[in-house]
Scaffold this motif. Structure first.
Motif, PDB file in Angstrom:
ATOM      1  N   ARG A   1     -13.950 -32.640 -24.449  1.00 18.95           N
ATOM      2  CA  ARG A   1     -14.967 -33.179 -23.533  1.00 18.95           C
ATOM      3  C   ARG A   1     -14.431 -33.198 -22.103  1.00 18.95           C
ATOM      4  NH1 ARG A   1     -16.064 -36.479 -27.979  1.00 18.95           N
ATOM      5  NH2 ARG A   1     -14.582 -38.068 -27.299  1.00 18.95           N
TER       6      ARG A   1
ATOM      7  N   SER B   1     -14.378 -29.700 -20.744  1.00 18.41           N
ATOM      8  CA  SER B   1     -15.733 -29.278 -20.407  1.00 18.41           C
ATOM      9  C   SER B   1     -16.143 -29.823 -19.038  1.00 18.41           C
ATOM     10  CB  SER B   1     -16.711 -29.752 -21.485  1.00 18.41           C
ATOM     11  OG  SER B   1     -18.013 -29.404 -21.141  1.00 18.41           O
TER      12      SER B   1
ATOM     13  N   GLU C   1     -16.882 -27.621 -15.650  1.00 21.97           N
ATOM     14  CA  GLU C   1     -18.145 -27.772 -14.916  1.00 21.97           C
ATOM     15  C   GLU C   1     -17.873 -27.977 -13.431  1.00 21.97           C
ATOM     16  OE1 GLU C   1     -21.890 -30.855 -14.877  1.00 21.97           O
ATOM     17  OE2 GLU C   1     -20.923 -30.437 -16.797  1.00 21.97           O
TER      18      GLU C   1
END
Length: 64
Positions: free
Chosen positions: A32, A35, A39
């Motif tokens: 997570r 990620s 981004e």
């Protein structure tokens, strides 16, 4: 002896499941986080592309 082996095997299995669960949670958390970082990197790349286009347009205006 066979009962002891069976008991030890069961204890080992419980420990393995516990360890797997713990490490699985850590891995999921790190994925997570990765990620989120990716981004932000994509957002930074898009911003750099916009800046490059702006600088290129300004350069062309100055040269023409």
């Amino acid at each position: 002896p066979l009962g002891q082996v069976s008991e030890l095997a069961e204890q080992l299995e419980e420990r393995l499941f516990h360890r797997y669960g713990f490490h699985n949670e850590l891995i999921q958390e790190r994925l997570r986080e990765l990620s989120e970082v990716l981004e932000r990197v994509e957002e930074a790349q898009a911003e750099l592309r916009r800046i490059c286009c702006t600088v290129e347009a300004a350069y062309q205006d100055l040269c023409l």
